[in-house]
Structure formats: C-alpha cells, structure tokens
Design a protein around this motif. Structure first.
Motif, PDB file in Angstrom:
ATOM      1  N   GLU A  21       0.369  -1.239   0.275  1.00 43.32           N
ATOM      2  CA  GLU A  21       0.293  -0.211  -0.326  1.00 43.32           C
ATOM      3  C   GLU A  21       0.748   1.408   0.182  1.00 43.32           C
ATOM      4  OE1 GLU A  21      -3.647   2.123   2.752  1.00 43.32           O
ATOM      5  OE2 GLU A  21      -3.306   0.010   2.301  1.00 43.32           O
ATOM      6  N   GLU A  22       1.298   1.546   0.650  1.00 37.62           N
ATOM      7  CA  GLU A  22       2.538   2.464   1.254  1.00 37.62           C
ATOM      8  C   GLU A  22       3.718   2.862  -0.646  1.00 37.62           C
ATOM      9  OE1 GLU A  22       3.866   6.230   2.339  1.00 37.62           O
ATOM     10  OE2 GLU A  22       2.225   4.605   2.886  1.00 37.62           O
ATOM     11  N   TYR A  24       2.085   2.004  -3.068  1.00 37.33           N
ATOM     12  CA  TYR A  24       1.473   2.872  -4.354  1.00 37.33           C
ATOM     13  C   TYR A  24       1.311   3.955  -3.842  1.00 37.33           C
ATOM     14  CZ  TYR A  24      -0.181  -2.176  -7.021  1.00 37.33           C
ATOM     15  OH  TYR A  24       0.057  -2.501  -8.342  1.00 37.33           O
ATOM     16  N   LEU A  25       0.615   4.191  -2.470  1.00 36.97           N
ATOM     17  CA  LEU A  25       0.679   5.942  -2.184  1.00 36.97           C
ATOM     18  C   LEU A  25       1.707   6.541  -2.246  1.00 36.97           C
ATOM     19  CD1 LEU A  25      -0.939   5.190   0.805  1.00 36.97           C
ATOM     20  CD2 LEU A  25      -1.450   5.884  -1.148  1.00 36.97           C
ATOM     21  N   GLN A  26       3.275   6.262  -2.196  1.00 32.55           N
ATOM     22  CA  GLN A  26       4.545   7.063  -2.904  1.00 32.55           C
ATOM     23  C   GLN A  26       4.303   7.386  -4.248  1.00 32.55           C
ATOM     24  OE1 GLN A  26       6.548   8.284  -0.940  1.00 32.55           O
ATOM     25  NE2 GLN A  26       5.659   7.809   1.033  1.00 32.55           N
ATOM     26  N   SER A  29       0.067   7.520  -5.931  1.00 32.82           N
ATOM     27  CA  SER A  29      -0.548   8.663  -5.348  1.00 32.82           C
ATOM     28  C   SER A  29      -2.464   8.153  -4.611  1.00 32.82           C
ATOM     29  CB  SER A  29      -0.816   9.874  -5.808  1.00 32.82           C
ATOM     30  OG  SER A  29       0.365  10.295  -5.400  1.00 32.82           O
ATOM     31  N   ARG A  30      -1.897   6.437  -4.848  1.00 32.02           N
ATOM     32  CA  ARG A  30      -2.965   5.585  -4.605  1.00 32.02           C
ATOM     33  C   ARG A  30      -2.854   4.221  -3.506  1.00 32.02           C
ATOM     34  NH1 ARG A  30      -4.061   1.226  -7.862  1.00 32.02           N
ATOM     35  NH2 ARG A  30      -3.071   1.108  -9.850  1.00 32.02           N
ATOM     36  N   GLU A  31      -4.241   3.862  -3.337  1.00 30.83           N
ATOM     37  CA  GLU A  31      -4.029   2.195  -2.206  1.00 30.83           C
ATOM     38  C   GLU A  31      -4.291   1.409  -4.161  1.00 30.83           C
ATOM     39  OE1 GLU A  31      -6.701   1.730   0.092  1.00 30.83           O
ATOM     40  OE2 GLU A  31      -5.915   4.136   1.529  1.00 30.83           O
TER      41      GLU A  31
END
Length: 71
Positions: A21-22, A24-26, A29-31
């Motif tokens: 998850e991190e 993808y977010l990094q 900018s989404r889960e």
C-alpha cells in the motif's frame, strides 16, 4: 540498502500488505486495487527474498504508464 526509502520501509514495516500500500501511495498517489494487492502478496509467498519482491514492485510502478501520466 537500509538508507533508501524502500530499505527504511522494509525495515520498519513487517506487514507485506502495508508495504504494498505504501509503495502505491508513494508512486501513484493511490492505494492498490484488491487485484494488485493480491498479485503482490502471491509474489511475496513465492520468493525467499522479500526486498527483491518489493524492488521489483517499485520498478514496475515507476515504469508504468500510470506513473508517467501522474507526474
């Protein structure tokens, strides 16, 4: 390498789903979608080298067309 963003993340987070998850977010900018998370976690189970799995994922995300269009 423990000095990189990925190295620090892997050292501080033992939960592979949370690492996924991190990343993808990094990068995007989404889960991750359920399918993306499932695919990554299956890959984790087939490899004995956790850092290699997440290095592969990070490179795949950075090289994705979605990354190119979001930046």
């Amino acid at each position: 390498n423990d000095d990189t963003m990925l190295g620090k993340l892997l050292k501080s987070t033992k939960d592979d789903s949370a690492v996924t998850e991190e990343l993808y977010l990094q990068t995007l900018s989404r889960e991750p979608t359920d399918k993306e998370r499932e695919t990554t976690l299956k890959y984790c189970k087939t490899s004995k080298n956790r850092s290699a799995v997440f290095e592969d994922l990070l490179w795949a995300l950075v090289n994705s067309s979605e990354f190119s269009h979001r930046r």
